[in-house]
Design a protein around this motif. Structure first.
Motif: not given
Length: 328
Positions: A77, A81, A91, A95, A99, A114, A118, A121
């Motif tokens: 993750t 990012l 950010k 995120y 979620y 999760y 992403l 987003m």
């Protein structure tokens, strides 16, 4: 193997060695670090270990005790990012909002959601925010479930978000996916999750006909077998990627050369399945960077497919189905 691909392998190895030195006691599965190394490589971004560790630690401190982001999933993750945003820490809170929107839209809490967050987003959204995409993603997921009730599960969440960004209506999309699934199965591809995943990613490609892509997938399977590689269903998704990129006659030898090169690298010699997947990804990266080989539309599709594959691999390595049942 060309000079660029040699450099790719060297950069990948260098990043992995740095990560292993720092995180060997924090991850139970080395493939997580291989995956993080690949993410940086595919994006062509210089790897800064201190920055990466800073973002990973920030994620760990920002989530509740039972979140799957406390586990090694925080590393992939953090990488995603860091690769997409100037200020990954800032950010991260956005995120978490994405979620929660997915959870509110009917998706279960856990590591697959999760990863799907992403996708939400980074989607090209209108001013309406996340809600319309989340709603459509749930519609796609239900369509997938209706077609293959026993195969479809939480691991399909990231793909549902990706498919939801396509312009086709959901029913038409499901017909195309089913045509691929049945057509490939008739040609000897084994029914199951891997074939379903392959059918989904091929459906993202609209510039080539179904028959052509099915023919190419079969050709790749035969060519790799002749080159001495036993083809497991777990390789189906990368076979789809290669089919979109071009003919087997142009690419099998290069993939095998890269694969054998990775097998000789001391850190990777015990991860032959992963090495095969990486070899395909590195070759595809090389093709995408040579803009003369692929149309802009196909390049965009390939980037989306690579993202979907990375999401699937990350989810599998983050504890798979067991972790997906954990609440946040």
């Amino acid at each position: 193997m060309g000079h660029d691909l040699e450099r790719t392998v060297n950069d990948y190895t260098k990043t992995f060695v740095q990560l292993k030195k720092k995180l060997r006691w924090h991850v139970s599965d080395e493939r997580t670090l291989m995956m993080v190394s690949t993410l940086y490589l595919m994006k062509g971004k210089e790897f800064d270990i201190e920055n990466f560790l800073d973002v990973s630690e920030y994620i760990k401190k920002s989530v509740g005790m039972f979140s799957s982001l406390k586990s090694s999933q925080r590393f992939s993750t953090a990488a995603m990012l860091d690769l997409k945003y100037e200020d990954p820490k800032e950010k991260f809170h956005e995120y978490l909002k994405a979620y929660e929107e997915l959870v509110a839209g009917g998706f279960h809490r856990g590591n697959f959601t999760y990863i799907a967050a992403l996708g939400v987003m980074t989607a090209d959204l209108s001013s309406a925010g996340y809600e319309p995409l989340v709603k459509r993603a749930m519609e796609v997921y239900k369509g997938m479930k209706k077609e293959h009730v026993f195969l479809t599960g939480q691991s399909d969440y990231p793909l549902a978000v990706l498919l939801a960004q396509q312009e086709q209506n959901v029913e038409e999309m499901m017909v195309v996916i089913d045509n691929y699934y049945r057509g490939l199965n008739k040609e000897g591809f084994r029914k199951g999750n891997d074939l379903q995943f392959l059918s989904h990613i091929l459906s993202l490609q609209t510039e080539m006909g179904t028959d052509l892509l099915i023919h190419r997938c079969c050709d790749y399977i035969d060519s790799f077998r002749k080159a001495g590689r036993r083809m497991k269903p777990m390789y189906y998704p990368v076979i789809g990627l290669l089919a979109i990129v071009g003919e087997a006659s142009h690419n099998v030898e290069r993939v095998m050369s890269l694969y054998e090169r990775l097998n000789k690298e001391k850190p990777f010699r015990w991860h032959k399945d992963m090495n095969f997947l990486m070899a395909v990804n590195f070759l595809v990266k090389d093709k995408v960077e040579d803009g003369s080989l692929l149309s802009a539309g196909i390049q965009t599709t390939i980037e989306a497919i690579i993202q979907a594959q990375q999401a699937a691999m990350i989810a599998a390595m983050s504890g798979g189905a067991a972790a997906s049942s954990s609440s946040n």
